[in-house]
Motif scaffolding. Structure first.
Motif, PDB file in Angstrom:
ATOM      1  N   ILE A  26      49.313  66.995 -35.095  1.00  0.00           N
ATOM      2  CA  ILE A  26      48.703  67.151 -33.771  1.00  0.00           C
ATOM      3  C   ILE A  26      49.113  68.483 -33.159  1.00  0.00           C
ATOM      4  N   ALA A  27      50.405  68.816 -33.223  1.00  0.00           N
ATOM      5  CA  ALA A  27      50.882  70.071 -32.639  1.00  0.00           C
ATOM      6  C   ALA A  27      50.215  71.270 -33.307  1.00  0.00           C
ATOM      7  N   ALA A  28      50.107  71.250 -34.627  1.00  0.00           N
ATOM      8  CA  ALA A  28      49.459  72.366 -35.347  1.00  0.00           C
ATOM      9  C   ALA A  28      47.984  72.464 -34.960  1.00  0.00           C
ATOM     10  N   ASP A  29      47.317  71.332 -34.865  1.00  0.00           N
ATOM     11  CA  ASP A  29      45.906  71.315 -34.496  1.00  0.00           C
ATOM     12  C   ASP A  29      45.697  71.848 -33.072  1.00  0.00           C
ATOM     13  N   ILE A  30      46.548  71.446 -32.157  1.00  0.00           N
ATOM     14  CA  ILE A  30      46.457  71.924 -30.772  1.00  0.00           C
ATOM     15  C   ILE A  30      46.641  73.438 -30.735  1.00  0.00           C
ATOM     16  N   GLU A  31      47.655  73.922 -31.426  1.00  0.00           N
ATOM     17  CA  GLU A  31      47.914  75.361 -31.436  1.00  0.00           C
ATOM     18  C   GLU A  31      46.748  76.131 -32.043  1.00  0.00           C
ATOM     19  N   ASN A  32      46.141  75.601 -33.099  1.00  0.00           N
ATOM     20  CA  ASN A  32      44.980  76.261 -33.712  1.00  0.00           C
ATOM     21  C   ASN A  32      43.785  76.272 -32.771  1.00  0.00           C
ATOM     22  N   ARG A  33      43.491  75.162 -32.152  1.00  0.00           N
ATOM     23  CA  ARG A  33      42.321  75.066 -31.267  1.00  0.00           C
ATOM     24  C   ARG A  33      42.492  75.873 -29.994  1.00  0.00           C
ATOM     25  N   CYS A  34      43.724  75.944 -29.498  1.00  0.00           N
ATOM     26  CA  CYS A  34      43.953  76.563 -28.193  1.00  0.00           C
ATOM     27  C   CYS A  34      44.465  77.990 -28.282  1.00  0.00           C
ATOM     28  N   ALA A  35      44.529  78.542 -29.459  1.00  0.00           N
ATOM     29  CA  ALA A  35      45.069  79.895 -29.629  1.00  0.00           C
ATOM     30  C   ALA A  35      44.304  80.914 -28.777  1.00  0.00           C
ATOM     31  N   GLY A  36      42.999  80.789 -28.662  1.00  0.00           N
ATOM     32  CA  GLY A  36      42.191  81.732 -27.876  1.00  0.00           C
ATOM     33  C   GLY A  36      42.124  81.399 -26.400  1.00  0.00           C
ATOM     34  N   ASN A  37      42.623  80.237 -25.988  1.00  0.00           N
ATOM     35  CA  ASN A  37      42.528  79.813 -24.586  1.00  0.00           C
ATOM     36  C   ASN A  37      43.783  80.107 -23.787  1.00  0.00           C
ATOM     37  N   ASN A  38      44.765  80.743 -24.375  1.00  0.00           N
ATOM     38  CA  ASN A  38      46.025  81.020 -23.647  1.00  0.00           C
ATOM     39  C   ASN A  38      45.934  82.281 -22.856  1.00  0.00           C
TER      40      ASN A  38
END
Length: 151
Positions: free
Chosen positions: A139-151
């Protein structure tokens, strides 16, 4: 022959308009589910925040856990902080699974899931997350991948 043709055209138009109405209804249902989810999440988070604000001892335990000052926690203290952590995690896990259904806007989802990754990365709270959730790393890896451009 002409009457049958008119009936066929009217029937086809009725079917097409029915399909359009179903699509419109599905869109409205999707929006209603999203609103209900957001309201439910807001209510749950309000209850959690109120519990911490009104319970001085719990607030102190959470603050100590944030600074890794847990060596003299009693088993009851550990259990209280664990249940607080799981209460914070529960709506985020639900939102995580709803995201795959596109019910939550990506930016809102990333903001909500930031709390998950913050808890996951913390030494004390991360141990709770990982012990309670077998797929916490994924879950943590998936969140980081999906949200990398939203930070």
């Amino acid at each position: 022959m002409k009457f049958e043709r008119i009936i066929t055209i009217i029937t086809n138009l009725a079917v097409v308009s029915g399909i359009v109405l179903v699509v419109f209804e599905l869109q409205q249902n999707r929006e209603a589910i999203q609103i209900a989810h957001q309201l439910s999440l807001a209510g749950l988070m309000s209850q959690i925040n109120l519990a911490v604000a009104s319970d001085h001892e719990l607030a102190g335990l959470i603050a100590r856990a944030k600074y890794n000052d847990t060596k003299d926690f009693s088993p009851a203290d550990t259990e209280r902080v664990k249940h607080w952590t799981l209460a914070i995690l529960e709506p985020r896990i639900s939102s995580y699974h709803l995201r795959s259904s596109e019910f939550v806007v990506m930016e809102d989802w990333c903001n909500l899931m930031r709390d998950y990754t913050d808890l996951y990365r913390h030494p004390y709270f991360g141990a709770i997350v990982k012990s309670d959730l077998s797929y916490a790393d994924a879950i943590a890896a998936d969140i980081e991948n999906r949200c990398a451009g939203n930070n």
